[in-house]
Design an enzyme around this catalytic site. Sequence first.
Site, mmCIF file in Angstrom:
data_model
loop_
_atom_site.group_PDB
_atom_site.id
_atom_site.type_symbol
_atom_site.label_atom_id
_atom_site.label_comp_id
_atom_site.label_asym_id
_atom_site.label_seq_id
_atom_site.Cartn_x
_atom_site.Cartn_y
_atom_site.Cartn_z
ATOM 1 N N ASP A 129 -30.334 109.519 36.170
ATOM 2 C CA ASP A 129 -31.485 110.091 36.878
ATOM 3 C C ASP A 129 -32.787 109.368 36.541
ATOM 4 O O ASP A 129 -32.883 108.661 35.535
ATOM 5 C CB ASP A 129 -31.617 111.595 36.584
ATOM 6 C CG ASP A 129 -31.858 111.905 35.106
ATOM 7 O OD1 ASP A 129 -31.251 111.222 34.252
ATOM 8 O OD2 ASP A 129 -32.663 112.806 34.801
ATOM 9 N N ASP A 162 -36.029 102.447 33.002
ATOM 10 C CA ASP A 162 -35.637 103.776 32.495
ATOM 11 C C ASP A 162 -34.846 104.512 33.547
ATOM 12 O O ASP A 162 -35.404 105.241 34.336
ATOM 13 C CB ASP A 162 -36.909 104.530 32.092
ATOM 14 C CG ASP A 162 -36.613 105.869 31.435
ATOM 15 O OD1 ASP A 162 -35.447 106.134 31.134
ATOM 16 O OD2 ASP A 162 -37.562 106.661 31.252
ATOM 17 N N GLU A 196 -31.001 113.463 32.238
ATOM 18 C CA GLU A 196 -31.698 113.212 30.968
ATOM 19 C C GLU A 196 -33.176 113.549 31.046
ATOM 20 O O GLU A 196 -33.768 114.049 30.096
ATOM 21 C CB GLU A 196 -31.534 111.733 30.566
ATOM 22 C CG GLU A 196 -31.966 111.416 29.143
ATOM 23 C CD GLU A 196 -33.413 110.970 28.995
ATOM 24 O OE1 GLU A 196 -33.848 110.774 27.860
ATOM 25 O OE2 GLU A 196 -34.121 110.810 30.030
HETATM 26 ZN ZN ZN Z 1 -34.705 107.341 29.821
#
Ligand code: ZN
Length: 498
Positions: A129, A162, A196
Site C-alpha cells: 500500500d 515507499d 502498512e
Molecule cells: Zn513504508
Amino acid sequence: MLKRVLIGLGAIFMVVVLIAGIILFRTFTFGGNVEVQTVELADVPDFNGEEIAKRLSTAIQIRTQTVSAGDPRPGQEGPWLEFREFMTSSYPELFNTAETNLIDDHTVLVRWAGRDETLDPILMMAHQDVVPVNMGTMDDWDASPFSGAIQDGYVYGRGTMDDKGSLVTILEAANALVASGYQPTRTIWMLFGHDEEVSGSGAQSAVDYFERENIRMEMVLDEGFFVIDPFPLTGSAVALIGIAEKGYVTIRVTARAAGGHSSIPPRNSAGVQLAKAILALDENQVEADFTKPPISQMLSAVAEDMPFTQRMAFANLWLFRGMVGGEFAKSGEANAIIRTTTAPTMMAGAVKENVLPQQATALINFRLHPNDSIESVLQHVRDVTSEIDGVTSDIAEASGIGSEASPVSPTSNRAYAVLASVAREASGGAPVAPALVLGATDSRWTTEISDSIYRFVPTVIPSSDVGGMHGTNERISIENLERMARGYAQIMVGMSSE
Ligand SMILES: [Zn+2]
C-alpha cells in the site's frame, strides 16, 4: 609570594595540559575500534535497470492507496487484486516454484523452500500500500504521482521509494535467482503487507501465523534506512542500517477547574493550567542519552569521517554533553534521533466561546526512544506537571498504534555482516552505521519471531530526495533499482549459504 603564584600557575597549567591531553586522546581514539564484520559476497545474476523500471512503473499505476485502518473497504479491493495479478504474471519463475498464501485476504506471504529444513528461514518484507497524495500538491509533481512516468533516469510516483521499489526489486531478485537454477539452503519467506501505512494488520496476522507454526526467523529485513548521501553529521555518504525503531504512545493531559461564565474569569482557569502543562513539557524534554546503542554505535561508526571539532565533542561527552545536546536539539530530525520526542497534537476545551471549560485536555504524542518505556514517559509527564494545580495525565486510548520501542538488534552476527557488506558495495565503500528508525514499520510485529530485525534497503538516496517519501516528487533512479535487485539477491544468497 611570587613563588607561590608560580607554583599555582604551574599546577593550573599542568591540569590544563592534562585535560587537553585527555580530550585529544579520546578524540583520536574515538570510533577507531569499530570494526564492521564483512563477508565475501556471492555472484548473482545481472539485472537490467531499464526492464525493472518498466515493471515498477506498472506497479505504481495500480492505486493500492490506504487512508484509514480497515482499508481496503468492501467493494474497493480492485487495486489489490490487480496488484496480485501484476506480481504473479511479472515474476512467473518465482511464483511457479514458491508457495503463496493470502493472509487477511490481501497480505501476500510467499515461501520459497530451502534445501535444509532444519535451518531457521529468513524473512524479506515490503508493503503493497501507499499513502495518498496531499490535496492541492498534485501539480507540484514533475510527473503525475500515479503515472509511473519514466523520465530523466527516474521512475516517478507514489510508492517508488515507499515501498513498491523494494517490493518489486525483492521479487526481481528472487525471480532471477530461481530462473538461474538457484535454490537457497535456508528457506526464504517474503511478506508483502497490504495496509502498512494505516495499521499493519496484515503483517501482524502473518506474524501470528509464524508464531502458531513455531517458525523463528534467522533474520528479518524490512524498509527503514538506506545509504544516505550526504549524511548531515559527516557531509558524505553513510550507509545506515536500522537496528531498532521507535515506539509510540499518546498521553492525555487534563486540567480541571471551576467552570463558569467567561465574563468573570478566575486566574488559573482550566485552559491556562493546561497551557502551563504543555509549556512545562516542552521546556522539560525527555532526557537524551548518547551513551547507549544504537546512537553510541552510530556515532562511533561515523567518527572517522566527522570534522575534527564534532569528533572532539562526541568523543568527550563527559565535557561537551550539554553543548552537543543543544546542537542536536536545534534540528527536528537530529533531536528525534537522540531522545523521545514530545508533540502536543490535539487540544479541546469548552464548547462555546463564552463558557469557561471545567476540563481542558491535550493529547501529547510521544515517539519512544529505546531508552524509555510507555511507563517511564507517563511518569515523566506526571513529574513535570506535578506542581501545576488541577492537572492529571493518563494514557490516551487514541486510534494510534501504541507500542514500546523495539529491542535493539545485534551488530555482531552474520545477518549484520551480510547487510553491511551489501551496503558497502552498493555505496562504493561508504562507512556503515547502525541507526534508529524514527517511524514505525511492519517489522515492529516481528520481535516475537526474531532477535535479528533490520531495516535497510540497498539503495543510495540523495538527501534531497528523502522528502519525496509521503511528500512531493517521490522517485527512484533506474541506477538504484539495479542496485536494489542486486543487493537483495546478494542478501538472499549470503544468508542462505550456511
Ligand atoms: Zn513504508
